[in-house]
Scaffold this active site. Structure first.
Site: not given
Length: 337
Positions: A160, A186, A212, A262
């Protein structure tokens, strides 16, 4: 609360300034709901969303507030008929929900590797997510390489980047990560950079995951139509609750695109709602499982949500299938905000 004596619970995902979400619920949404049939969940969702759509409030705190109410309405629906939410959504494609360990603590690479191996060897996770975006690029690659080598043959590594890069830098980074066997990258770019995501997705063979920050089906529609994201990451307590995220998941299925839940910083309400939707949708991939000590975690429940050997057990009770410990909840409630 309903006049039939059934209480539904929900969560609005607002880690910053939750007072705003509370105000939206109280002053904008409550007047649209009081006196209505709580089982008309889709009708009430559209009623809530339409209160401010012509004023431009269709994301952010608005949909976070709607999310909390929508989840509570589904909880009421399930309790009123004595069924778990996933059955109301059409049944379960799976009775165990795969999860990944989210967050690898440690001040050094060695400490991060040790924690990642603990998640895999002791807790049975088959995927682990680490964070990058705070160091020099070469140092980030060294950390990724160390975790990738440690997890090789044992678990997938997810990375991420928290929107830290531009497209050209992310392409360079992504090519190196591909060589290291990283499963997904991500949020490599800021969410507004749609054309950059398209460039990145076209340039790399590895999966690009994002979403998200998206708050409604229309935003996801545009992302999916652009073919700029390989895995979408809707947050059920931000993107309109169960009702809207069901539409988002099925829309993604039309594009043969999987979705992953998420969760980030949330309560068991957040996780339980995600698990029901995960069970009831064909294109679900995996659910985020926070690894930090959460002050609003299982301690708020009379019976914990169980994640064993990398899988969540699907709640089977009516509605969300969880029961809050009201005394534990009272200890973390801030009054007068």
């Amino acid at each position: 609360f309903t006049d039939a004596g059934i209480t539904g619970i929900g969560e609005s995902h607002a880690p910053l300034a939750p007072q705003v979400s509370k105000s939206v619920v109280k002053h904008v949404l409550a007047p649209a709901l009081i006196g209505q049939d709580p089982l008309a969940v889709d009708v009430l969702w559209e009623r809530m969303y339409s209160t401010m759509r012509l004023r431009g409030h269709s994301t952010g705190f608005m949909t976070e507030a709607i999310s909390g109410i929508d989840i509570a309405l589904w909880d009421i629906f399930g309790k009123s008929v004595g069924l778990p939410i996933y059955k109301l959504l059409g049944g379960s494609f799976r009775d165990r929900i795969p999860a990944y360990a989210s967050g690898v603590p440690g001040a050094t690479t060695e400490e991060q590797v040790a924690h990642a191996l603990q998640y895999v060897d002791e807790r049975g996770f088959t995927a682990v997510k680490m964070s990058i975006g705070r160091k020099h690029l070469e140092a980030e690659i060294e950390d990724v390489a160390a975790l990738s080598e440690a997890l090789s043959g044992k678990a997938h590594l997810l990375v991420d980047a928290h929107g830290a890069y531009d497209a050209y830098t992310a392409i360079q980074l992504g090519r190196k990560m591909e060589a290291l066997g990283v499963y997904w990258l991500e949020d490599p770019l800021p969410p507004e950079d749609h054309s950059g995501y398209k460039m990145l997705s076209d340039a790399l063979d590895m999966a690009i995951a994002a979403g998200e920050t998206e708050c409604n089906r229309y935003q996801f529609r545009d992302r999916l139509a652009e073919r700029a994201i390989d895995i979408i990451l809707p947050d059920i307590c931000r993107a309109g609750g169960i009702s809207e995220c069901l539409k988002i998941a099925l829309l993604a299925d039309c594009y043969n695109t999987p979705w992953a839940a998420h969760v980030s910083m949330g309560s068991p309400i957040h996780i339980a709602a995600a698990l029901h939707l995960a069970a009831a949708t064909p294109n679900f991939l995996i659910c985020e499982c926070p690894t930090y000590q959460n002050p609003i975690g299982n301690n708020l429940l009379k019976a914990p949500l169980v994640c064993e050997k990398g899988f969540f057990k699907l709640p089977e009770g009516p509605g969300l299938g969880i029961e809050l410990d009201r005394e534990a909840l009272a200890r973390v409630v801030v009054e007068g905000t």
